[in-house]
Design an enzyme around this catalytic site. Structure first.
Site, short mmCIF file in Angstrom:
data_model
loop_
_atom_site.label_atom_id
_atom_site.label_comp_id
_atom_site.label_asym_id
_atom_site.label_seq_id
_atom_site.Cartn_x
_atom_site.Cartn_y
_atom_site.Cartn_z
N CYS A 37 9.18 13.82 43.95
CA CYS A 37 8.96 15.15 43.37
C CYS A 37 7.50 15.61 43.89
O CYS A 37 6.56 14.97 43.22
CB CYS A 37 9.32 15.42 42.07
N CYS B 282 8.12 19.64 49.58
CA CYS B 282 9.07 19.49 48.64
C CYS B 282 10.34 18.54 49.03
O CYS B 282 10.69 18.62 50.18
CB CYS B 282 9.68 21.04 48.00
#
Length: 265
Positions: A73, A180
């Site tokens: 993440c 991302c």
């Protein structure tokens, strides 16, 4: 601590792109994956909230006795790497440094969540390794909700991609970092919208390479993705395990068994 038990975490589906890269490179290694689907997306939250969540999630992985934590993440990597290092009780591998090491051009674009862009973590990491680089970071608030909905062919997704790429193309970037872990699922769409000369950088590839020394896979590591099974992987989410399993299937090429894991709120 269990030998070679990798712990992955993300707010939802995105971290599966990192897990898949690792499994394709190293085969079916034991791992635990936690998707915090009750609180997705992280990227639109305030920094203090992100740091609190990171402490909870990494603390849970520590309790599973993982040998290495993979921050699958970017948002938590950008805003809470120090929290993860302090909570993990094991080595922590992140995405941002891995991505910076893969940059080979001077004009670099970064697509990321608003929180990651606000942190300037990618800019700092790339400029530290490549002085003189021009780094343009573009916040993409609509991407994660649209990807999590499961419709990768929606007009809304295409329009969002066109809008987010416009300033990067105007700046003549030579490479674009997918800042991302959800965004590798957009590569087919991005390739349609980008000049062929623009390189797309997936930090998950760099993470998989960093794990070479950790996993010490026997024999040479092939650059060709290898087949893998999910039998040695445990999947947990904080909400909607059945929905997660259904949406994860095209990401992984097979349906995972997913259990519900409640965390402190």
């Amino acid at each position: 601590m269990t030998p070679q038990l990798l712990g992955f975490f993300d707010s939802g589906l995105g971290g599966l792109t990192v897990l898949r890269r690792v499994l394709e490179r190293h085969g079916s290694v034991p791992c635990v994956y936690l998707g915090d689907t009750a609180r997705v997306p992280y990227g639109n939250r305030q920094p203090d909230d992100i740091r609190r969540i990171a402490a909870e999630v990494v603390g849970w992985l520590r309790d599973q006795k993982v040998s290495t934590v993979v921050m699958a993440c970017n948002t938590t990597n950008a805003l809470a790497r120090d929290v993860a290092d302090g909570q993990a009780g094991a080595p922590v591998i992140g995405l941002i440094g891995a991505a910076a090491a893969m940059v080979e051009t001077r004009r670099v674009g970064v697509l990321a969540t608003p929180a990651t862009v606000a942190s300037s973590a990618y800019r700092a990491s790339i400029e530290a390794l490549h002085p003189g680089s021009m780094v343009i970071e573009q916040a993409c608030p609509a991407f994660v909700p649209l990807i999590e909905s499961g419709d990768m062919n929606s007009d809304d997704l295409r329009r969002a991609a066109q809008a987010y790429l416009e300033p990067l193309l105007a700046a003549s970037v030579e490479s674009i970092v997918l800042g991302c872990t959800h965004y590798p699922l957009l590569v087919p769409l991005l390739r349609q919208l980008l000049p062929e000369s623009v390189q797309i950088i997936d930090p998950a590839i760099g993470v998989a390479r960093q794990l070479d020394a950790v996993l010490r896979s026997p024999g040479p590591i092939s650059a060709v993705p290898r087949p893998f099974s999910l039998e040695s992987c445990r999947f947990c989410v904080t909400a909607d395990p059945d929905g997660f399993a259904m949406r994860a299937t095209p990401w992984l090429g097979q349906r995972p068994d997913v259990s519900l894991q409640l965390l402190p709120d």
